[in-house]
Design a protein around this motif. Structure first.
Motif, PDB file in Angstrom:
ATOM      1  N   UNK A   1     -42.498 -29.528  -3.190  1.00  0.00           N
ATOM      2  CA  UNK A   1     -42.870 -30.301  -2.311  1.00  0.00           C
ATOM      3  C   UNK A   1     -44.400 -30.962  -2.392  1.00  0.00           C
ATOM      4  N   UNK A   2     -45.209 -30.030  -3.106  1.00  0.00           N
ATOM      5  CA  UNK A   2     -46.382 -30.526  -3.615  1.00  0.00           C
ATOM      6  C   UNK A   2     -46.381 -31.734  -4.669  1.00  0.00           C
ATOM      7  N   UNK A   3     -45.526 -31.598  -5.545  1.00  0.00           N
ATOM      8  CA  UNK A   3     -45.509 -32.487  -6.317  1.00  0.00           C
ATOM      9  C   UNK A   3     -44.982 -33.907  -5.766  1.00  0.00           C
ATOM     10  N   UNK A   4     -43.965 -33.780  -5.016  1.00  0.00           N
ATOM     11  CA  UNK A   4     -43.782 -35.012  -4.243  1.00  0.00           C
ATOM     12  C   UNK A   4     -44.693 -35.579  -3.442  1.00  0.00           C
ATOM     13  N   UNK A   5     -45.487 -34.767  -2.978  1.00  0.00           N
ATOM     14  CA  UNK A   5     -46.792 -35.147  -2.064  1.00  0.00           C
ATOM     15  C   UNK A   5     -47.663 -35.874  -3.072  1.00  0.00           C
ATOM     16  N   UNK A   6     -47.883 -35.333  -4.162  1.00  0.00           N
ATOM     17  CA  UNK A   6     -48.723 -35.866  -5.157  1.00  0.00           C
ATOM     18  C   UNK A   6     -48.371 -37.312  -5.631  1.00  0.00           C
ATOM     19  N   UNK A   7     -47.034 -37.568  -5.926  1.00  0.00           N
ATOM     20  CA  UNK A   7     -46.509 -38.701  -6.297  1.00  0.00           C
ATOM     21  C   UNK A   7     -46.898 -39.802  -5.094  1.00  0.00           C
ATOM     22  N   UNK A   8     -46.520 -39.251  -3.832  1.00  0.00           N
ATOM     23  CA  UNK A   8     -46.638 -40.299  -2.544  1.00  0.00           C
ATOM     24  C   UNK A   8     -48.184 -40.786  -2.377  1.00  0.00           C
ATOM     25  N   UNK A   9     -49.200 -39.849  -2.887  1.00  0.00           N
ATOM     26  CA  UNK A   9     -50.582 -40.263  -3.055  1.00  0.00           C
ATOM     27  C   UNK A   9     -50.939 -41.166  -4.366  1.00  0.00           C
TER      28      UNK A   9
ATOM     29  N   UNK B   1     -38.786 -39.107  -6.866  1.00  0.00           N
ATOM     30  CA  UNK B   1     -38.847 -37.830  -5.850  1.00  0.00           C
ATOM     31  C   UNK B   1     -37.652 -36.914  -6.159  1.00  0.00           C
ATOM     32  N   UNK B   2     -37.944 -35.779  -5.926  1.00  0.00           N
ATOM     33  CA  UNK B   2     -36.740 -34.685  -5.932  1.00  0.00           C
ATOM     34  C   UNK B   2     -36.506 -34.205  -4.550  1.00  0.00           C
ATOM     35  N   UNK B   3     -35.366 -34.665  -4.287  1.00  0.00           N
ATOM     36  CA  UNK B   3     -34.602 -34.368  -2.887  1.00  0.00           C
ATOM     37  C   UNK B   3     -33.663 -33.436  -2.909  1.00  0.00           C
TER      38      UNK B   3
END
Length: 227
Positions: free
Chosen positions: A30-38, A53-55
């Protein structure tokens, strides 16, 4: 050599991520996906692959128009490839609320959900990139991906062409977007056999004879015994 700014930013990120080392895989992802978003917000590159993203696999669903099929030997090879090399290509999806609909990569999706060893290794997740397009454009994207690999099914392709025509696409646009010749679009419309697919077109008798009967005449001249 990295600049002072680069070194400073990387160091701060490393320090901020340290508490995650003992966290659960779910929280880490979840943190990795959020960081990629930023990171995507400041990236100079805006192609979908810039934000993989990892889903959770159970949120991903197949579409109902993909004309691509894979023979069992090729499916086994794909499974072996992912087993040995890991996922090197994300699955292309469209997001609908909490669901993700496959645009391209259905068989990569199958491998990640059906093979127990791979499913365990990637902890029930799948790598995806999200594209935001209307359904007709997503159908075209699927066909382009399939045709680029030399794989498509004739019968389902005729259904896709019919759907695109009903969505208001002209033959010329279908040919351009799907990488087809005009004659191929025509043949698929004929295969579908629906009069409404031809309602806006004016065909002369000579044109019809040339397009519809010329191939038959040529075949008859080469193999007269079959007629």
């Amino acid at each position: 050599m990295p600049s002072k700014l680069q070194t400073s930013i990387v160091k701060k990120v490393q320090e901020a991520l340290t508490p995650l080392l003992l966290s659960s895989p779910k929280l880490k992802i979840e943190v990795i996906n959020a960081l990629k978003e930023e990171l995507t917000k400041i990236s100079p590159i805006h192609d979908p692959v810039d934000k993989i993203q990892w889903v959770p696999a159970n949120k991903i669903h197949s579409n109902d128009y993909n004309p691509n099929t894979v023979a069992p030997p090729e499916m086994r090879l794909l499974t072996h490839s992912i087993m040995m090399d890991g996922y090197t290509q994300p699955i292309v999806v469209f997001q609908e609320g909490e669901k993700y609909i496959v645009v391209d990569g259905f068989h990569r999706y199958r491998v990640g959900t059906e093979n127990k060893k791979i499913r365990t290794r990637i902890q029930g997740y799948l790598p995806v990139v999200v594209i935001d397009k209307p359904i007709s454009d997503r159908m075209a994207s699927t066909i382009r991906h399939n045709r680029a690999r030399g794989k498509h099914g004739v019968k389902p392709m005729s259904e896709v062409v019919g759907d695109l025509i009903r969505a208001g696409w002209a033959d010329s646009r279908i040919a351009k977007e799907l990488g087809m010749e005009a004659d191929e679009v025509l043949r698929l419309k004929q295969r579908k056999g629906l009069p409404d697919l031809f309602k806006d077109q004016d065909f002369s008798r000579a044109w019809v004879e040339e397009k519809l009967f010329a191939p038959l005449k040529e075949l008859k001249s080469k193999s007269p015994d079959q007629f």
